[in-house]
Design a protein around this motif. Structure first.
Motif, mmCIF file in Angstrom:
data_model
loop_
_atom_site.group_PDB
_atom_site.id
_atom_site.type_symbol
_atom_site.label_atom_id
_atom_site.label_comp_id
_atom_site.label_asym_id
_atom_site.label_seq_id
_atom_site.Cartn_x
_atom_site.Cartn_y
_atom_site.Cartn_z
ATOM 1 N N VAL A 1 11.849 1.874 8.677
ATOM 2 C CA VAL A 1 11.120 0.892 7.881
ATOM 3 C C VAL A 1 10.876 1.368 6.452
ATOM 4 O O VAL A 1 10.570 0.574 5.555
ATOM 5 C CB VAL A 1 9.787 0.540 8.577
ATOM 6 C CG1 VAL A 1 8.794 1.688 8.468
ATOM 7 C CG2 VAL A 1 9.208 -0.748 8.031
ATOM 8 N N ASP A 2 11.055 2.657 6.224
ATOM 9 C CA ASP A 2 10.863 3.209 4.877
ATOM 10 C C ASP A 2 12.157 3.244 4.063
ATOM 11 O O ASP A 2 12.221 3.908 3.026
ATOM 12 C CB ASP A 2 10.270 4.609 4.960
ATOM 13 C CG ASP A 2 11.167 5.601 5.717
ATOM 14 O OD1 ASP A 2 12.187 5.152 6.313
ATOM 15 O OD2 ASP A 2 10.855 6.806 5.717
ATOM 16 N N ILE B 1 4.190 -5.151 -0.650
ATOM 17 C CA ILE B 1 4.907 -5.738 0.472
ATOM 18 C C ILE B 1 4.303 -7.108 0.746
ATOM 19 O O ILE B 1 3.092 -7.242 0.949
ATOM 20 C CB ILE B 1 4.832 -4.870 1.737
ATOM 21 C CG1 ILE B 1 5.418 -3.477 1.466
ATOM 22 C CG2 ILE B 1 5.574 -5.537 2.892
ATOM 23 C CD1 ILE B 1 5.292 -2.516 2.641
ATOM 24 N N MET B 2 5.154 -8.147 0.739
ATOM 25 C CA MET B 2 4.750 -9.503 1.092
ATOM 26 C C MET B 2 5.158 -9.742 2.543
ATOM 27 O O MET B 2 6.335 -9.667 2.867
ATOM 28 C CB MET B 2 5.453 -10.529 0.197
ATOM 29 C CG MET B 2 5.202 -10.382 -1.274
ATOM 30 S SD MET B 2 6.192 -11.595 -2.229
ATOM 31 C CE MET B 2 5.368 -13.125 -1.764
ATOM 32 N N TRP C 1 4.976 2.382 9.851
ATOM 33 C CA TRP C 1 4.424 1.348 8.959
ATOM 34 C C TRP C 1 3.205 1.887 8.206
ATOM 35 O O TRP C 1 3.080 1.727 6.996
ATOM 36 C CB TRP C 1 4.044 0.113 9.773
ATOM 37 C CG TRP C 1 3.135 -0.863 9.079
ATOM 38 C CD1 TRP C 1 1.790 -0.984 9.254
ATOM 39 C CD2 TRP C 1 3.506 -1.859 8.113
ATOM 40 N NE1 TRP C 1 1.287 -1.979 8.458
ATOM 41 C CE2 TRP C 1 2.326 -2.533 7.745
ATOM 42 C CE3 TRP C 1 4.707 -2.247 7.530
ATOM 43 C CZ2 TRP C 1 2.303 -3.576 6.813
ATOM 44 C CZ3 TRP C 1 4.705 -3.283 6.606
ATOM 45 C CH2 TRP C 1 3.517 -3.934 6.254
ATOM 46 N N LYS C 2 2.326 2.524 8.938
ATOM 47 C CA LYS C 2 1.084 3.018 8.346
ATOM 48 C C LYS C 2 1.319 4.105 7.304
ATOM 49 O O LYS C 2 0.460 4.352 6.454
ATOM 50 C CB LYS C 2 0.148 3.522 9.445
ATOM 51 C CG LYS C 2 -0.329 2.410 10.379
ATOM 52 C CD LYS C 2 -1.259 2.931 11.452
ATOM 53 C CE LYS C 2 -1.756 1.801 12.347
ATOM 54 N NZ LYS C 2 -2.681 2.285 13.395
ATOM 55 N N LYS C 3 2.493 4.731 7.360
ATOM 56 C CA LYS C 3 2.823 5.790 6.393
ATOM 57 C C LYS C 3 3.420 5.248 5.099
ATOM 58 O O LYS C 3 3.568 5.995 4.123
ATOM 59 C CB LYS C 3 3.802 6.779 7.030
ATOM 60 C CG LYS C 3 3.193 7.635 8.137
ATOM 61 C CD LYS C 3 4.246 8.572 8.729
ATOM 62 C CE LYS C 3 3.651 9.411 9.860
ATOM 63 N NZ LYS C 3 4.689 10.289 10.479
ATOM 64 N N LEU C 4 3.795 3.976 5.074
ATOM 65 C CA LEU C 4 4.392 3.412 3.867
ATOM 66 C C LEU C 4 3.401 3.472 2.709
ATOM 67 O O LEU C 4 2.211 3.176 2.867
ATOM 68 C CB LEU C 4 4.823 1.971 4.101
ATOM 69 C CG LEU C 4 5.951 1.742 5.110
ATOM 70 C CD1 LEU C 4 6.224 0.244 5.276
ATOM 71 C CD2 LEU C 4 7.224 2.455 4.666
ATOM 72 N N ALA D 1 -1.771 2.213 0.131
ATOM 73 C CA ALA D 1 -2.444 1.813 -1.110
ATOM 74 C C ALA D 1 -3.145 0.461 -0.980
ATOM 75 O O ALA D 1 -3.803 0.002 -1.925
ATOM 76 C CB ALA D 1 -1.433 1.758 -2.246
ATOM 77 N N GLY D 2 -3.001 -0.186 0.171
ATOM 78 C CA GLY D 2 -3.620 -1.497 0.361
ATOM 79 C C GLY D 2 -2.932 -2.596 -0.428
ATOM 80 O O GLY D 2 -3.560 -3.603 -0.784
#
Length: 349
Positions: free
Chosen positions: A279-280, A287-288, A306-309, A314-315
Motif C-alpha cells: 500500500v506504500d 489521501i482521498m 495503512w497506519k504507517k503511511l 499526519a492526519g
C-alpha cells in the motif's frame, strides 16, 4: 482470473473504478461472473405544465413525451441531485439506505422514507414495483462508451426498457462540469427554477470553489494527492483519466498519483489493485478515500501498513465522493474540501 476476463471489465467491475472506485472491483476482477423542495426552486407539480417534453441525453437519444414527466424513477444519486433543484422522484434504485436503515451517502438530502426503493444493491431492481409506479421516465448515469445504464440489471434491462423511456447522464471520461451542466438542463426541463437564488447561488459557490482549488494547487504543486479505496484484501489506487471528479480536479492543477496504464489494465483503465503489503507503493501527502458504503472507511482500516503511511500519520486523509451527487450544491463542498486540504497539508511524501 482469465486473460479474457482481464481484458473486458464488466459493469460490476466498473463499480469498483475511479469514478466508481470500491469493493465491487474485488468481486468483478477475481471471477464473480455473476425536495428539500427548495421553495421556489421548483414548480409544485411539473405534470401540470402544458405542452410536450423533449430531452436529448448523453447517448444522443431524444426522449419525447406528451407532457413533462410526473412519475420519475432515477438512480439514487441522480434523484438526490434533482432533489437539490426541487424535483421529487417517485422511485429510486441503487444504494439508498445503509444496513442500519439510515440514508446512504449517495442519497444526499432525499427523504428515503418517501420514495419507493426498487433496489438497494447491485443487480437488484424490482420490475413489478417499477411497473406499479407507472413511470414516465427512468434516469441514471452511464460509466462506459456504450451507454450502459448504471444499476439497471442486465438480466431485466429489456423488461425495464419497455415500461418507460430512459435518460442517460454520462460520467465516463469527461470532466465534472459536463454532467453538472446536463443535470442542470434536465432539472430545468422538469420544472426547476434554475434562475432562482437557490440554484444560482449554488452555481456561484461551485465556481468560487473551483477558483480556490485552482489557486491552492498552483500555490502548492509539490503536494501529491492519491485517490484510493479499501476492501478487505485490496487497496485500489484510482487513475484520473476516466473519473469525472478526478479529471476535473486535475484540470485545475491538482497533482495526483497516476498509476501507469499497464498497472491499471486489469481494472479496465480505472485503477490499480495493490495488496495491503504494497500500500506504500505511491508516496502521497493527501489521501482521498472512497466514501461509499461498499468501501471500508479509513477509521475502520486496521492494517498496520495503512497506519504507517505518512499521510495517515499526519492526519491528511479526506473523504472522496467517488460517485458525486451531480448538483452544484453538492459538488461545491467537494472542491472546497480538497482546496482546504492542499492549503493546510504538510509535505510528508
Amino acid at each position: 482470473m482469465s486473460n479474457a476476463r482481464a481484458s473486458h471489465l464488466t459493469r460490476r467491475g466498473v463499480l469498483a473504478a475511479g469514478g466508481a472506485l470500491g469493493l465491487g472491483a474485488a468481486l468483478a476482477a477475481c471471477g464473480d461472473d455473476d425536495a428539500k423542495s427548495g421553495g421556489s426552486a421548483a414548480k409544485e407539480d411539473a405534470s401540470a405544465q402544458s405542452g410536450p417534453w423533449t430531452f436529448e441525453d448523453d447517448r444522443g437519444t431524444t426522449v419525447k413525451l406528451d407532457k413533462v414527466p410526473a412519475n420519475i424513477v432515477a438512480f439514487t444519486g441522480v434523484a438526490a441531485a434533482l432533489f437539490d433543484y426541487g424535483i421529487v422522484v417517485k422511485g429510486v434504485f441503487g444504494p439508498t439506505k445503509t444496513a442500519d436503515g439510515k440514508p446512504d451517502v449517495q442519497a444526499g438530502d432525499l427523504d428515503i422514507s418517501k420514495v419507493e426503493i426498487l433496489g438497494n444493491v447491485w443487480d437488484e431492481f424490482n420490475v413489478e414495483k417499477y411497473a406499479a409506479l407507472a413511470p414516465d421516465v427512468l434516469i441514471t448515469t452511464m460509466y462506459d462508451k456504450a451507454g450502459t445504464l448504471w444499476y439497471v440489471p442486465e438480466a431485466s434491462k429489456d423488461k425495464i426498457a419497455k415500461l418507460a423511456p430512459s435518460v442517460g447522464i454520462s460520467v465516463y471520461d469527461r470532466q465534472l462540469t459536463a454532467p453538472l451542466e446536463q443535470v442542470w438542463k434536465l432539472a430545468e426541463s422538469l420544472g426547476a427554477d434554475v434562475t432562482g437564488a437557490k440554484a444560482t447561488d449554488a452555481k456561484k459557490s461551485f465556481e468560487t470553489a473551483a477558483t480556490r482549488l485552482r489557486a491552492a494547487a498552483k500555490a502548492r504543486p509539490e503536494i501529491k494527492v492519491l485517490a484510493g479505496s479499501a476492501s478487505d484484501q485490496i487497496f485500489y489506487v484510482s487513475g484520473t483519466n476516466l473519473s469525472v471528479d478526478l479529471e476535473y480536479f486535475k484540470s485545475l492543477g491538482v497533482n495526483f498519483v497516476e498509476p501507469p496504464e499497464s498497472a491499471k489494465a486489469e481494472g479496465g483503465g480505472w485503477f490499480e489493485s495493490l495488496s495491503w503489503e504494497n500500500v506504500d507503493k505511491y508516496p502521497a501527502d493527501i489521501i482521498m478515500m472512497d466514501d461509499r458504503a461498499q468501501a471500508i472507511q479509513p477509521d475502520a482500516i486496521t492494517k498496520a501498513t495503512w497506519k504507517k503511511l505518512a499521510a495517515v500519520k499526519a492526519g491528511q486523509v479526506i473523504p472522496r465522493a467517488a460517485e458525486p451527487i451531480l448538483s452544484y450544491e453538492k459538488c461545491a463542498p467537494l472542491l472546497d474540501a480538497l482546496a482546504e486540504a492542499i492549503e493546510k497539508a504538510k509535505k510528508v511524501s
